[in-house]
Scaffold this motif. Structure first.
Motif, short mmCIF file in Angstrom:
data_model
loop_
_atom_site.label_atom_id
_atom_site.label_comp_id
_atom_site.label_asym_id
_atom_site.label_seq_id
_atom_site.Cartn_x
_atom_site.Cartn_y
_atom_site.Cartn_z
N VAL A 325 0.81 -1.21 0.00
CA VAL A 325 0.00 0.00 0.00
C VAL A 325 0.85 1.27 0.00
CG1 VAL A 325 -0.26 0.09 2.52
CG2 VAL A 325 -2.01 1.12 1.05
N GLU A 326 2.00 1.23 0.68
CA GLU A 326 2.83 2.44 0.73
C GLU A 326 3.48 2.77 -0.62
OE1 GLU A 326 5.47 1.91 4.04
OE2 GLU A 326 3.93 2.43 5.51
N GLU A 327 3.41 1.82 -1.55
CA GLU A 327 3.94 2.09 -2.89
C GLU A 327 3.18 3.24 -3.56
OE1 GLU A 327 6.56 0.67 -4.52
OE2 GLU A 327 7.05 -0.45 -2.70
N GLU A 328 1.87 3.32 -3.32
CA GLU A 328 1.13 4.40 -3.96
C GLU A 328 1.40 5.75 -3.29
OE1 GLU A 328 -3.08 4.25 -4.23
OE2 GLU A 328 -3.44 4.11 -2.08
N ILE A 329 1.87 5.74 -2.06
CA ILE A 329 2.28 6.97 -1.41
C ILE A 329 3.69 7.35 -1.87
CG2 ILE A 329 2.41 8.21 0.77
CD1 ILE A 329 -0.32 6.84 0.19
N ASP A 330 4.56 6.35 -1.96
CA ASP A 330 5.94 6.60 -2.43
C ASP A 330 5.96 7.23 -3.81
OD1 ASP A 330 7.45 5.76 -0.25
OD2 ASP A 330 7.46 3.67 -0.90
N VAL A 331 5.09 6.75 -4.69
CA VAL A 331 5.12 7.27 -6.06
C VAL A 331 4.65 8.72 -6.09
CG1 VAL A 331 2.79 6.55 -6.81
CG2 VAL A 331 4.66 6.61 -8.45
N VAL A 332 3.73 9.08 -5.18
CA VAL A 332 3.31 10.47 -5.08
C VAL A 332 4.49 11.33 -4.61
CG1 VAL A 332 1.82 12.11 -3.89
CG2 VAL A 332 0.89 9.94 -4.69
N ARG A 333 5.19 10.87 -3.56
CA ARG A 333 6.35 11.62 -3.07
C ARG A 333 7.39 11.80 -4.17
NH1 ARG A 333 7.43 15.32 0.10
NH2 ARG A 333 6.89 14.31 2.07
N HIS A 334 7.63 10.77 -4.95
CA HIS A 334 8.61 10.87 -6.04
C HIS A 334 8.23 11.96 -7.03
CE1 HIS A 334 11.60 9.59 -8.96
NE2 HIS A 334 10.65 9.54 -9.89
N ILE A 335 6.94 12.08 -7.30
CA ILE A 335 6.49 13.07 -8.30
C ILE A 335 6.49 14.48 -7.71
CG2 ILE A 335 4.55 13.82 -9.73
CD1 ILE A 335 6.00 11.32 -10.76
N VAL A 336 6.00 14.67 -6.48
CA VAL A 336 5.85 16.02 -5.94
C VAL A 336 7.15 16.54 -5.36
CG1 VAL A 336 3.41 15.63 -5.47
CG2 VAL A 336 5.10 15.27 -3.62
N GLY A 337 8.13 15.67 -5.14
CA GLY A 337 9.42 16.11 -4.61
C GLY A 337 9.46 16.09 -3.09
N ASP A 338 10.60 16.49 -2.56
CA ASP A 338 10.84 16.40 -1.12
C ASP A 338 10.28 17.56 -0.32
OD1 ASP A 338 12.25 14.04 -1.54
OD2 ASP A 338 14.16 15.09 -1.80
N ASN A 339 9.91 18.65 -0.97
CA ASN A 339 9.56 19.87 -0.23
C ASN A 339 8.20 19.79 0.49
OD1 ASN A 339 9.88 22.75 0.51
ND2 ASN A 339 8.13 23.02 -0.88
N PRO A 340 7.11 19.41 -0.18
CA PRO A 340 5.81 19.49 0.51
C PRO A 340 5.63 18.42 1.57
CG PRO A 340 5.53 18.51 -1.66
CD PRO A 340 6.97 18.97 -1.58
N LYS A 341 4.86 18.75 2.60
CA LYS A 341 4.44 17.76 3.59
C LYS A 341 3.28 16.95 3.01
CE LYS A 341 7.24 19.27 6.85
NZ LYS A 341 7.94 20.32 6.10
N ILE A 342 3.22 15.68 3.39
CA ILE A 342 2.16 14.80 2.90
C ILE A 342 1.36 14.28 4.09
CG2 ILE A 342 1.64 12.59 1.78
CD1 ILE A 342 4.03 12.98 -0.02
N THR A 343 0.03 14.37 3.98
CA THR A 343 -0.88 13.81 4.97
C THR A 343 -2.07 13.20 4.25
OG1 THR A 343 -2.10 14.26 7.01
CG2 THR A 343 -2.23 15.94 5.29
N GLY A 344 -2.94 12.49 4.98
CA GLY A 344 -4.14 11.96 4.34
C GLY A 344 -4.69 10.75 5.07
#
Length: 374
Positions: A325-344
């Motif tokens: 399941v974390e693969e779909e979160i990882d791929v989002v992080r890869h696209i948006v970059g390291d700067n933004p915070k991620i929640t959800g």
């Protein structure tokens, strides 16, 4: 705009709250129903930040950065510099009043400067499709994103959070006001369709009785084969795509129950007569690709300025992806970059624009909302 993103568990929650370094005017809380100290956390936050707006809901999994957790709280403290906020709520004692609740929210929020609306709703006692219809009627030109609260895989009790309260049968809506706020959004699925499209010949709201003039449950069981023995839980793994009229655009609808007595299927949203349905199944690679496509859509041209990324993904996706399941979160992080915070959080339904409509109810999608200030 400044953002802190913190994951709280029952052992470290007090230390986690002490690590907030911004002066928040908004605190987002995505809370496991199994987190036993929920009220203590809320009470502490309201004491420490009495001027902050606190909003959140129960989940089927909490997203904090690139992790998916259970029995935790994903807390995001946000300090807006120029954006104004207005939180409203409507109690819905009976499901048939869901549309009126949406209409009322629209009236309360529709003021000069409204830029975006985030909606969090009870996930079991409110008709999401009717709610969306009501929202659109009085907010026709405003983008709306959000989701339906969840309760793990139990489908027993969901709640939303308004400041110091945990509320059932309630819809919350947060209005963002001001031209300095930049909002992007996208919602993608990645499910595979199989079999032919079938015509809805008898339905009432979210209950489907007949497809092509035949009992809906009988057809569904035939298509599922051995998986039919695990109904209704296996219905989360086999949603349907729904297309209306001559439109080529389809939305995904998830099955939430069955009735052997009248051979009907119960959905999480309305299934209108005259619509066309096609069965879908999960493909791990395509689900992850769907999340990637959603991230690409929201980050094009603004990747460097993104500050907060809010992910609302469906419980059905989590059940298919399982330990991946974390693969779909990882791929989002890869696209948006390291700067933004991620929640959800993982939800019982997602709310996001689709094509020319600025508000639709989805199931089984990865819905992304990005916020930043200029």
């Amino acid at each position: 705009m400044k953002v802190n993103q913190i994951s709280l568990n029952e052992n470290n929650w007090s230390h986690g709250l002490a690590s907030i370094t911004v002066d928040p005017n908004l605190i987002l809380l995505f809370v496991s129903p199994d987190f036993t100290l929920k009220q203590q956390v809320l009470s502490q936050l309201n004491r420490d930040y009495p001027k902050s707006t606190i909003i959140g809901c129960s989940t089927a999994g909490e997203i904090s950065d690139v992790t998916v957790k259970d029995k935790s709280i994903s807390l995001t403290a946000i300090q807006f510099n120029k954006t104004c906020l207005k939180l409203v709520s409507v109690k819905v004692d009976q499901m048939e009043y869901s549309q009126k609740a949406g209409e009322k929210i629209g009236i309360m929020l529709n003021q000069d400067g409204l830029k975006h609306v985030m909606v969090l709703s009870d996930g079991l006692n409110i008709n999401g499709a009717d709610l969306v219809m009501g929202l659109k009627s009085n907010l026709p030109n405003i983008s709306i994103t959000g989701g339906l609260a969840a309760d793990g895989e139990d489908f027993g009790n969901t709640f939303v959070i308004r400041n110091n309260e945990m509320l059932e049968k309630t819809v919350l809506a947060l209005g963002f006001y001001g031209d300095s706020l930049k909002v992007n959004y996208s919602s993608k699925g990645g499910w595979d369709g199989f079999g032919i499209e079938r015509l809805v010949t008898k339905a009432d709201k979210n209950v489907l009785y007949e497809l092509d003039g035949k009992p809906a449950l009988k057809i569904y069981k035939h298509l599922l084969g051995e998986d039919a023995k695990k109904l209704p839980s296996s219905g989360l793994l086999f949603p349907v795509s729904m297309r209306q009229g001559g439109s080529a655009i389809a939305v995904v609808r998830g099955i939430s129950g069955i009735s052997e007595d009248d051979q009907s299927l119960v959905f999480g949203a309305n299934i209108p007569e005259g619509a066309y349905l096609r069965l879908m199944k999960g493909n791990i690679d395509k689900l992850i690709t769907g999340a990637e496509e959603s991230a690409i859509s929201v980050s094009q041209g603004v990747k460097e300025t993104l500050e907060l990324v809010i992910l609302i993904s469906c419980i059905g996706r989590r059940l298919v992806l399982k330990q991946l399941v974390e693969e779909e979160i990882d791929v989002v992080r890869h696209i948006v970059g390291d700067n933004p915070k991620i929640t959800g959080f993982y939800s019982y339904g997602e709310i996001a624009p689709l094509s020319e409509s600025l508000c639709e109810l989805h199931h089984q999608t990865m819905t992304i909302t990005t916020l930043s200030e200029c």
